[in-house]
Design a protein around this motif. Structure first.
Motif, short mmCIF file in Angstrom:
data_model
loop_
_atom_site.label_atom_id
_atom_site.label_comp_id
_atom_site.label_asym_id
_atom_site.label_seq_id
_atom_site.Cartn_x
_atom_site.Cartn_y
_atom_site.Cartn_z
N SER A 96 -63.61 113.49 30.92
CA SER A 96 -63.50 114.48 31.98
C SER A 96 -63.81 113.74 33.37
O SER A 96 -63.42 114.23 34.40
CB SER A 96 -64.99 115.26 32.24
N SER A 118 -68.58 116.51 33.47
CA SER A 118 -68.47 118.05 33.05
C SER A 118 -67.12 118.43 33.48
O SER A 118 -66.41 117.92 34.25
CB SER A 118 -69.74 118.75 34.04
N THR A 119 -66.99 119.47 32.90
CA THR A 119 -65.58 120.23 33.04
C THR A 119 -65.71 121.24 34.13
O THR A 119 -67.02 121.62 34.24
CB THR A 119 -65.38 120.67 31.60
N SER A 148 -70.82 125.61 24.80
CA SER A 148 -69.94 125.25 26.12
C SER A 148 -69.20 126.52 26.68
O SER A 148 -69.11 126.71 27.71
CB SER A 148 -69.16 124.04 25.97
N PHE A 189 -68.68 122.48 30.02
CA PHE A 189 -69.43 121.40 29.39
C PHE A 189 -70.03 120.55 30.51
O PHE A 189 -69.50 120.09 31.46
CB PHE A 189 -68.23 120.53 28.66
N THR A 190 -71.31 120.28 30.15
CA THR A 190 -72.09 119.11 30.93
C THR A 190 -72.40 118.03 29.95
O THR A 190 -72.62 118.06 28.80
CB THR A 190 -73.11 119.61 31.36
N ARG A 191 -72.61 116.84 30.58
CA ARG A 191 -72.70 115.61 29.90
C ARG A 191 -74.12 115.86 29.07
O ARG A 191 -75.00 116.18 29.54
CB ARG A 191 -73.36 114.74 30.62
N MET A 213 -74.65 117.85 26.73
CA MET A 213 -75.21 119.41 26.82
C MET A 213 -76.04 119.80 25.61
O MET A 213 -76.66 120.82 25.56
CB MET A 213 -74.17 120.44 27.07
#
Lengths: 371, 295
Positions: free
Chosen positions: B109, B118-119, B196, B203-205, B207
């Motif tokens: 990412s 994160s996306t 997600s 998406f988060t780190r 998650m």
């Protein structure tokens, strides 16, 4: 020759990880050589490079030794992360309660401490707390395994989460300074601070947080070696790890060895608290560990569960953590997460020792490690 | 109390239990075949990241979901090859997968979206709705049927309990184990993708924040059986749902109950159950033991 044989396989694993990691860097569109120059090149400068590398290596030496001692008893301690959290918090608690912490809350001084002990008493007390509390938290899965036969891997994973929740609760509800936006305790008393090595070593500035805990880490390597190979307890632990049935027939109570190994392992992991709380931040900072307990697994595996190997691989990973910061700052597309990727590949390769034995084994260079 | 225990809580429980259930069922296929899977966390992350990234580019969550499944299977294949082909320690390999999957999505990412882990946000219309919830519940009964009523299920259980006997009966032990681990990758990835591109929109780190391990705990609490595992997942889903709703609401003694006390429930329960205090939870006999055919 024996040393060469021991070194060969870890070196191949590290090399393979760097090659695969390099391909990955190239695939996401960056220059692997430039990345590795940043990653490794920044570690050797004096004083910053070396000072910080040794500082980042310190917790990894402790957790690497912790995992290695458990491994020698045939146990996988995935719980070093939880053990170091409870120990670090307990260390800070001693530093606050007996260190004379008084903080200023909106203009009124609030006393968090019971008494102010002199440094000569307080420092050893705080260090002992880190070790004992870590050992106690580590002994829980040991007792559960010895008494009920429940698997230490699952229990240590669960205890990690419990430990993190527990210390976060105490930090948030009982030891956080009112109005502090950061989840951390009030500071420990000034009398418990461990001196930074910069105070003794000429040319090393004291702004580099490398502290006396690093010397303790080196001592721990020696003590673990003596414990495992020169004492009857170490012998019993290794016998249990090598063959529990044979050890039992030989008159060794394997249950006791499991508890002892897990306690020693937890105590070593707990010593991370000495570096973190007494030598670096002077308070407990919630969530401080950047996965030290898990990196400890990589350190121990790569170091072939031997104190000397643990020291060397902790230095390698310390160097990578230091270099990762430079990769983050100066490289276009690669982030410091490359360090985690490299670490994972190293673990995979070391775990798949058969992969290498299949192709090189017939030359007699490698033999199976006795873990 | 009534502020908490509402219809909304029931729905919230089912929603939070869904990713756990999908991952736990995945773990069931792997562990019943005799391969320990503490990599569930990493497999979920692989699915979550890939689904979000692909959905961002393609604009279709179903394509994203399929890509997520593909990523889950690919990462599970690493675990499978390490454990089955090279006799790696299954816990060590699983740990490596988990570390790998915190690093790889963050690196990707960073390179693709110039963000640390994160996306980009996905528009609301491009999220998958309740489908995974229904799928997860259906899969409980499919898994039960497959496990106890089909030849594949019989082989899967045989390989996990007594690989020597299964081998003697002509079962290809390693092939069954590969299928089990790859299936776990697919199911855990759906669970991750639901996080997600279903429950949130990016998406988060990290998650999953430990859900892979909770799923594993549910599998143990459910004694490696599909229906019991579902009940355990619902229980853990309930604790999570309560902890979400409780923040700032629940004050029986005039002060709030620290959320940490609720979070800890699944973990404490697992330790108690594993120690044999609430019925014995017995693992498949050959769990964690690599199988080497005698030559």
């Amino acid at each position: 020759m024996k040393l060469l044989r021991e070194l060969f396989f870890p070196l191949v694993a590290v090399l393979a990880a760097f090659v695969l990691g390099g391909i990955f860097v190239w695939l996401i569109g960056d220059n692997p050589f430039e990345t590795y120059r940043l990653l490794i090149g920044s570690a050797f400068s004096w004083p910053d490079g070396i000072g910080y590398t040794l500082f980042y290596a310190t917790p990894l030496i402790f957790t690497g030794l912790a995992v290695a001692v458990a491994f020698r008893c045939g146990l996988l301690n995935i719980g070093a992360e939880g053990q170091l959290y409870v120990a670090a918090f307990a260390t800070a608690w001693v530093g606050i309660k007996f260190g004379g912490t008084v903080v200023d809350v909106f203009g009124t001084p609030v006393n968090y401490s019971w008494m102010t002990l002199p440094g000569v008493v307080l420092v050893p007390l705080a260090i002992l707390t880190a070790i004992v509390v870590g050992a106690a938290w580590g002994a829980i899965p040991g007792v559960l395994k010895a008494r009920f036969g429940s698997h230490e891997v699952i229990n240590t994973i669960m205890l990690n989460f419990i430990a993190i929740a527990l210390v976060s609760y105490f930090t948030q509800y009982h030891f956080k300074q009112a109005g502090d936006p950061i989840l951390q305790t009030v500071p420990i008393g000034a009398g418990v601070h461990l001196p930074r090595l910069g105070s003794f070593v000429p040319g090393l500035p004291t702004r580099i947080p490398l502290n006396l805990a690093f010397v303790f880490a080196l001592l721990a390597c020696v003590l673990v070696y003596i414990f495992l190979w020169r004492t009857k307890w170490g012998y019993a632990i290794r016998a249990t790890g090598a063959n529990p049935t044979a050890a039992e027939y030989g008159g060794i109570s394997t249950g006791k060895q499991i508890v002892l190994a897990m306690a020693v392992s937890g105590g070593l992991a707990g010593m991370v608290g000495i570096n973190e709380v007494l030598g670096y931040r002077y308070r407990y900072y919630d969530g401080f560990s950047a996965g030290y307990g898990f990196t400890g697994i990589a350190v121990a595996l790569l170091g072939r569960n031997h104190p000397l190997g643990v020291l060397l691989s902790a230095l390698l990973f310390g160097m990578l953590i230091r270099g990762g910061i430079f990769v983050d700052a100066f490289s276009g597309k690669v982030s410091k997460d490359l360090v985690e990727v490299l670490q994972a590949i190293v673990i995979l390769f070391v775990a798949c020792e058969a992969l290498f034995r299949g192709s090189f084994g017939k030359f007699g260079l490698l033999k199976r490690s006795k873990v | 109390m009534s502020e908490i225990f509402t219809i909304a809580l029931i729905f919230s429980t089912i929603r939070t239990a869904t990713p756990l259930l999908l991952a736990a069922l995945g773990g069931l296929y792997s562990e019943r075949a005799g391969v320990i899977n503490i990599a569930l966390e990493g497999l979920m992350l692989a699915g979550a990241f890939t689904a979000a990234a692909v959905t961002h580019y393609v604009g279709n969550p179903w394509v994203g979901l399929v890509a997520g499944i593909g990523a889950g299977v690919a990462v599970a294949a690493i675990h499978a090859v390490a454990c089955i082909r090279f006799n790696a320690d299954q816990v060590v390999s699983g740990t490596a997968i988990n570390i790998l999957m915190t690093g790889v999505p963050a690196m990707l990412s960073g390179a693709l979206f110039l963000s640390s882990g994160s996306t980009p946000q996905i528009p609301k219309d491009n999220l998958i709705p309740w489908t995974p919830v229904v799928l997860a519940l259906l899969l409980v009964f499919v898994t039960w049927y497959v496990l106890y009523r089909t030849p594949f299920g019989l082989r899967l259980r045989a390989v996990g309990e007594n690989p020597e006997a299964a081998d003697a009966a002509g079962v290809n032990v390693n092939r069954i184990r590969y299928s089990g681990v790859l299936l776990s990758g697919a199911l855990a990835a759906i669970g991750g993708a639901y996080l997600s591109i279903g429950q949130s929109s990016l998406f988060t780190r990290n998650m999953t924040s430990g859900r892979g391990f909770i799923a594993l705990a549910a599998l143990i609490l459910g004694k490696w059986r599909p229906v019991q595992t579902m009940l355990a997942c619902l229980l853990f889903g309930l604790t999570e749902a309560i902890s979400i709703q409780m923040q700032g609401v629940f004050k029986p003694y005039g002060e709030e109950i620290p959320v940490q006390f609720i979070i800890v429930v699944p973990y404490v329960l697992t330790i108690i159950v594993l120690a044999g205090f609430i019925g014995l939870s017995r693992a498949p006999r050959a769990l964690g033991v690599p199988y080497q055919k005698e030559r």
